[in-house]
Each structure stands twice: as C-alpha cells, then as structure tokens.
Write a protein that holds these residues in place. Structure first.
Motif, short mmCIF file in Angstrom:
data_model
loop_
_atom_site.label_atom_id
_atom_site.label_comp_id
_atom_site.label_asym_id
_atom_site.label_seq_id
_atom_site.Cartn_x
_atom_site.Cartn_y
_atom_site.Cartn_z
N THR A 1 1.07 -1.16 0.10
CA THR A 1 -0.07 0.00 -0.02
C THR A 1 0.95 1.06 -0.22
O THR A 1 2.58 1.46 0.76
CB THR A 1 -0.68 0.03 1.08
N ARG B 1 -8.86 19.59 -3.75
CA ARG B 1 -8.14 18.32 -2.80
C ARG B 1 -6.49 17.69 -1.97
O ARG B 1 -7.09 17.34 -1.31
CB ARG B 1 -7.77 17.69 -4.71
N GLN C 1 -1.05 7.76 -4.34
CA GLN C 1 -2.66 7.45 -3.12
C GLN C 1 -3.36 7.16 -4.34
O GLN C 1 -4.42 6.10 -4.08
CB GLN C 1 -2.59 9.07 -2.17
N ASP C 2 -3.83 8.26 -5.05
CA ASP C 2 -4.94 7.68 -6.42
C ASP C 2 -4.61 7.36 -7.10
O ASP C 2 -5.94 6.07 -7.27
CB ASP C 2 -4.42 9.53 -6.74
N GLU C 3 -3.11 6.70 -7.69
CA GLU C 3 -3.10 5.47 -8.11
C GLU C 3 -3.35 4.27 -7.40
O GLU C 3 -4.39 3.25 -8.15
CB GLU C 3 -1.68 5.21 -8.53
N LEU C 4 -3.14 4.64 -6.41
CA LEU C 4 -3.64 3.12 -5.37
C LEU C 4 -5.68 3.16 -5.78
O LEU C 4 -6.09 2.17 -5.82
CB LEU C 4 -3.30 2.95 -3.55
N ALA C 5 -6.20 4.19 -6.00
CA ALA C 5 -7.24 4.94 -5.77
C ALA C 5 -7.99 4.19 -6.84
O ALA C 5 -9.00 2.82 -6.88
CB ALA C 5 -8.68 5.39 -5.29
N GLY C 6 -7.22 4.04 -7.81
CA GLY C 6 -7.52 3.25 -9.15
C GLY C 6 -7.27 2.24 -9.71
O GLY C 6 -8.47 1.28 -9.98
N ALA D 1 -7.80 -0.06 -6.63
CA ALA D 1 -8.56 -0.62 -6.27
C ALA D 1 -10.00 -0.81 -6.89
O ALA D 1 -10.90 -2.01 -6.79
CB ALA D 1 -8.43 0.22 -4.20
N ALA D 2 -10.35 0.25 -7.85
CA ALA D 2 -11.59 0.28 -7.81
C ALA D 2 -11.45 -0.62 -9.32
O ALA D 2 -12.80 -0.99 -9.87
CB ALA D 2 -11.82 1.63 -9.23
#
Length: 332
Positions: free
Chosen positions: A51, A179, A203-208, A210-211
C-alpha cells in the motif's frame, strides 16, 4: 373472324406464360467476410503488493543510539524550524524529469523547490480535474504570480505561473485546491530555470487500482462460469420442503458442476449452508463457492439440503431426477 381473334389471343397468352423469368442476381463469394465473434474485454485484477505510504523526506531517517550516548540537547526554536524546513525540502532530480517537466511524488507536508529566472515563466501544473481555490505568495512585489487553465471538461487542468523580477531572491508559495495543499520554495537564479513542474499521486494510483479490482470482481460475479457447456445443461432437479425467502429459483448442472440460483430477495438475509446427503442418508458438508446469486458446487450429487437455524430448523431439499429430453427448439 372471331375464331381467328380467339386463336391469336390464346397464342399471345401462351407466349406470355412461357417467357423465362429474370435470372437471379449473382454474388461474388470472395467479397464476403466471415463474421468472427469477439468477447468484450474484461478488466483484469491487479495484485496490490504494498500500500502507499508517506514518502520519507531527507533527514527523517535517524540512526539508532546503540552505545548509550548522552541525549542531544534540544535545539533552539529557530534552529529546529530551519532544520525541519530543510529536511522537508525536495530538490529536483534528473530522474524526475519527463521532457522538460519535473514530476515530483506528492506527499503531505513536503516542500517542493522551484528554480526560476527573470524574463522566464515557470509553469506549475496541477492534477487534471483539480480545481484551484487560492494562491498565496510571500513576496508579491518581486514575484509575478498568475493562474490559467488548459483543457475542458474532465480533462481541464489548472496552472499557476510564476516569474521573478530580479535574480537572487527567494520566497514561498502556497497553492490550495479542492483536493490538497501544495507548498513550494521559489528561488530565482541568473541562468538555469525550471520550465514546468507537476506531481504524481501514489494514493490516487492505488485508489484507481482498487476500483479496477472491484470492477473485475463485479464482472466475475455477473457471469456464472466462463467454461459453462450450454449443450450439457440438465434442469431435472426438484425443490421441496419448507418455503423460506431463500428458496432457490432453479437448480441445474452441466455434467461437472451444480448451480443453485438463489432469489434476489435472499441477498439481504442470511444464506443457508449446503449439505449433501450421502448414500447412508447422512448430511455432509460440501465445498462450494458463492458467485453473485449462485451457489456453485464442483461435483454432482443426488440429493442435498439447504439448512438454516436450529429449533426449528428450516430445510429445503434438492433432489436430482432423470434427465429430461431437450426441446426441439433447443436442438433436441
């Protein structure tokens, strides 16, 4: 005379009847292209190994005091502030350049260095879709600060433009968006300057990712089994016993697996475990998995029961019957 007319008209009618029909149009078979069925691409799952963690800034890693040295005297406030600021400062690096743009990894609380030069404009590009709220500079007399935008719609991107009036001057810049917040250290030099800088956002790459994994899971849940043999489906199963809200809608197998479809109303209730009845009549737990509204059992059985509760226990029995002949509509 009348007889001659009748004969003439009869011959004309016969001639009309014997006229050959127009030839059928011919087609060039080589002009046809066979249709090839194609499956819609499915999103692939991505394994997240680690993470995202806050970026360690220079000066934060300290050696462990193993020799039991005397504790260091606390620094004065001025010295502590200076060391904290210099430790959080991130300088541009050669590896961080993409063409002429310095791309910094974004982390909360870091200070990003921007080198500018008189007569040159440096572009600070924010994340696409990020809305600019305010821009504050420490020295607005010797530094010209403005903002603009590029693109439109979801790809719209805010830009902050800075230009020093004189060399050898410094100031700081704070950019607030909807943001996040950016803190920059601006320094003016004679010759070299940075044409542009931007950030990447772990963090945004990780959220992408996960989505994307969620979308892949939903696509898997929407289909029962990719290798399902439709020609071998057998729906000869009888459902009896109690009638709870989770009574199966239908049961069928493909010769290898048994599929038990649960009703939509059962999604909000406790689902019962499945027991297979052996040759002795005793119930045995069986390995199965739930995909969407289906129970998928990786073996065939003659009888099974869905059981929930203890006293009273709700039971729904599933019994396999003789295979029914297929309908002619389905190739039977």
């Amino acid at each position: 005379m009348i007889r001659c007319l009748l004969i003439t008209s009869s011959l004309a009618a016969l001639a009309a009847c014997t006229t050959p029909p127009d030839p059928e149009p011919t087609f060039d078979d080589s002009a046809f292209v066979a249709a090839i069925p194609q499956e819609e691409p499915k999103p692939e799952r991505v394994e997240i190994v680690e993470t995202a963690i806050p970026l360690p800034l220079p000066g934060q890693m300290k050696p462990i005091n193993e020799k039991g040295d005397k504790p260091v005297k606390p620094l004065s406030p001025d010295k502590a502030i200076e060391e904290g600021r210099s430790g959080a400062l991130i300088e541009p690096s050669l590896d961080g350049f993409v063409n002429a743009v310095q791309v910094y990894p974004y982390t909360e609380g870091a200070l990003y260095r921007l080198y500018a030069s008189p007569g040159q404009v440096s572009d600070i590009a924010l994340q696409p879709g990020e809305s600019l709220v305010s821009v504050s500079a420490g020295d607005t007399v010797r530094w010209v600060v403005g903002d603009t935008a590029s693109g439109s719609g979801a790809t719209a991107r805010a830009h902050v433009l800075v230009k020093p009036v004189n060399p050898n001057i410094r100031t700081n810049l704070m950019i607030a968006t909807d943001r996040r917040t950016y803190h920059l250290e601006l320094e003016s030099t004679y010759g070299s300057y940075m044409a542009a800088l931007s950030w990447r956002y772990p963090q945004d790459e990780l959220a992408g990712i996960a989505a994307r994994n969620v979308a892949a899971k939903e696509a898997d849940d929407a289909s029962i089994d990719q290798g399902l043999n439709l020609d071998a489906l057998n729906f000869a199963y009888r459902i009896s016993g109690d009638k709870p809200v989770w009574t199966p809608v239908r049961v069928f197998d493909d010769g290898r697996q048994v599929f038990i479809q649960m009703p939509e109303a059962a999604q909000g209730s406790d689902l019962p475990p499945l027991f297979v009845l052996g040759t002795s009549g005793k119930a045995e737990l069986v390995n199965y998995r739930v995909r969407g509204s289906y129970y998928i059992v990786d073996r065939l059985f003659e009888a099974a029961e869905l059981r929930l509760g203890t006293r009273p226990q709700t039971k729904v029995r599933i019994t396999k019957g003789a295979a029914k002949p297929k309908s002619p509509l389905f190739g039977g």
